[in-house]
Scaffold this motif. Sequence first.
Motif, PDB file in Angstrom:
ATOM      1  N   TRP A   9       0.792  -1.231   0.000  1.00 40.33           N
ATOM      2  CA  TRP A   9       0.000   0.000   0.000  1.00 40.33           C
ATOM      3  C   TRP A   9       0.827   1.285   0.000  1.00 40.33           C
ATOM      4  CZ3 TRP A   9      -5.186   0.447  -0.646  1.00 40.33           C
ATOM      5  CH2 TRP A   9      -5.952  -0.713  -0.536  1.00 40.33           C
ATOM      6  N   VAL A  54     -12.454   0.270  -6.311  1.00 42.67           N
ATOM      7  CA  VAL A  54     -12.228   0.384  -4.864  1.00 42.67           C
ATOM      8  C   VAL A  54     -12.157  -0.992  -4.216  1.00 42.67           C
ATOM      9  CG1 VAL A  54     -13.268   1.128  -2.688  1.00 42.67           C
ATOM     10  CG2 VAL A  54     -13.214   2.684  -4.634  1.00 42.67           C
ATOM     11  N   ALA A  57      -9.068  -3.134  -5.126  1.00 47.27           N
ATOM     12  CA  ALA A  57      -7.840  -2.653  -4.492  1.00 47.27           C
ATOM     13  C   ALA A  57      -7.554  -3.418  -3.204  1.00 47.27           C
ATOM     14  CB  ALA A  57      -7.963  -1.151  -4.199  1.00 47.27           C
ATOM     15  N   PHE A  58      -8.596  -3.864  -2.510  1.00 43.30           N
ATOM     16  CA  PHE A  58      -8.441  -4.574  -1.248  1.00 43.30           C
ATOM     17  C   PHE A  58      -8.397  -6.094  -1.428  1.00 43.30           C
ATOM     18  CE2 PHE A  58     -10.266  -0.497  -0.030  1.00 43.30           C
ATOM     19  CZ  PHE A  58      -9.485  -0.143   1.057  1.00 43.30           C
ATOM     20  N   SER A 264     -15.887  -7.960  -6.297  1.00 45.59           N
ATOM     21  CA  SER A 264     -16.079  -6.597  -6.804  1.00 45.59           C
ATOM     22  C   SER A 264     -17.313  -6.509  -7.697  1.00 45.59           C
ATOM     23  CB  SER A 264     -14.826  -6.126  -7.558  1.00 45.59           C
ATOM     24  OG  SER A 264     -14.586  -6.925  -8.695  1.00 45.59           O
ATOM     25  N   ARG A 294      -1.498  -1.264  -4.408  1.00 51.82           N
ATOM     26  CA  ARG A 294      -2.955  -1.242  -4.326  1.00 51.82           C
ATOM     27  C   ARG A 294      -3.482   0.178  -4.144  1.00 51.82           C
ATOM     28  NH1 ARG A 294      -4.872  -6.376  -3.669  1.00 51.82           N
ATOM     29  NH2 ARG A 294      -3.303  -7.958  -3.185  1.00 51.82           N
ATOM     30  N   THR A 297      -4.818   1.861  -7.348  1.00 50.32           N
ATOM     31  CA  THR A 297      -6.145   1.417  -7.771  1.00 50.32           C
ATOM     32  C   THR A 297      -7.230   2.061  -6.916  1.00 50.32           C
ATOM     33  OG1 THR A 297      -5.137  -0.711  -8.340  1.00 50.32           O
ATOM     34  CG2 THR A 297      -7.526  -0.614  -8.317  1.00 50.32           C
ATOM     35  N   LEU A 298      -6.985   2.135  -5.614  1.00 50.84           N
ATOM     36  CA  LEU A 298      -7.950   2.762  -4.706  1.00 50.84           C
ATOM     37  C   LEU A 298      -8.125   4.244  -5.031  1.00 50.84           C
ATOM     38  CD1 LEU A 298      -9.746   2.639  -2.164  1.00 50.84           C
ATOM     39  CD2 LEU A 298      -7.702   3.133  -0.807  1.00 50.84           C
ATOM     40  N   VAL A 302     -11.692   6.135  -6.053  1.00 49.10           N
ATOM     41  CA  VAL A 302     -12.231   7.193  -5.196  1.00 49.10           C
ATOM     42  C   VAL A 302     -12.249   8.536  -5.925  1.00 49.10           C
ATOM     43  CG1 VAL A 302     -11.848   8.523  -3.085  1.00 49.10           C
ATOM     44  CG2 VAL A 302     -11.577   6.035  -3.056  1.00 49.10           C
TER      45      VAL A 302
END
Length: 330
Positions: A9, A54, A57-58, A264, A294, A297-298, A302
């Motif tokens: 991250w 979002v 990303a996780f 997702s 990641r 991507t987040l 957002v």
Amino acid sequence: MLQTLKQNWFSNVRGDVLSGLVVALALIPEAIAFSIIAGVDPRVGLYASFCIAVVIAFVGGRPGMISAATGAMALLMVTLVREHGLQYLLAATLLCGLLQIGVGYLRLGSLMRFVSRSVVTGFVNALAILIFMAQLPELTDVTWHVYAMTAAGLGIIYLFPHVPKLGKVIPSPLVCILSMTAVAMYFGLDIRTVADMGDLPDTLPVFLWPEVPLTFETLAIIFPYSAALAVVGLLESLMTATIVDDLTDTGSDKNRECKGQGVSNIVSGLFGGMAGCAMIGQSVINVKSGGRTRLSTLIAGVVLLLMVVFLSDWVGQIPMAALVAVMIMV
């Protein structure tokens, strides 16, 4: 644990934030265009791109890869939307996600290692041609201003990296988009902009359950589409993951990626979005702009939502010529 968290991250914060901004700007017209292809409101594609980016990303298996609404998936939805409507598309999206999660638990993603290098090369070249061909409508029957801005945008993209100090800090595609937008606004050029692609949403997505009867008849209608969406989405996602692996000289968990794509898509369907998958074009933009973890991507997901909901007046003025230059770079 902390070391893994930092690596996935926060090991490349500046590069990830800037690359995420570039990807978010480039995602907007594509999400709108794919919604139009599928025959749904532009908000469906934009909400899908936000939710998928979002969530993946996780839970995804390939850091730095961008997933959102895509053209390949949109084409598979056309008949379902035309014959049964949006609610059945949302239900098909949920089922697609469940099927993809099942593929992940069956560890079928591991089969990607048996795909030959020549197949991956052919896939990349074919997509490169398709991405370029998709830009041609924006360069057909237009004024000279569009050609000039596209050429100038390409010049910025390829020359700015050689500028001392700044060239290594700020992604050239971001400079291209911002500078070309400023020029178009300053001179009041009458050229096609993002706002001409369709109406941008003015509210955040809300949770909703598809309004379809929970019967075997409904399942019989949506299952063929869900299965096709699941297969095409995973094939494109796993191919893209392999390409990003090569670009970054790192590995990824293909089975986790299958599950992540499924989760997702379920979230997308529950918030009024269509099914999606990994995007090779946006993923390459992300990597070439410095995105690696990641966080990129987040940020892309957002920022995409924040821009279209709260900054739509500004985002709508971005000239399509600038985004065409970015996509040609891909």
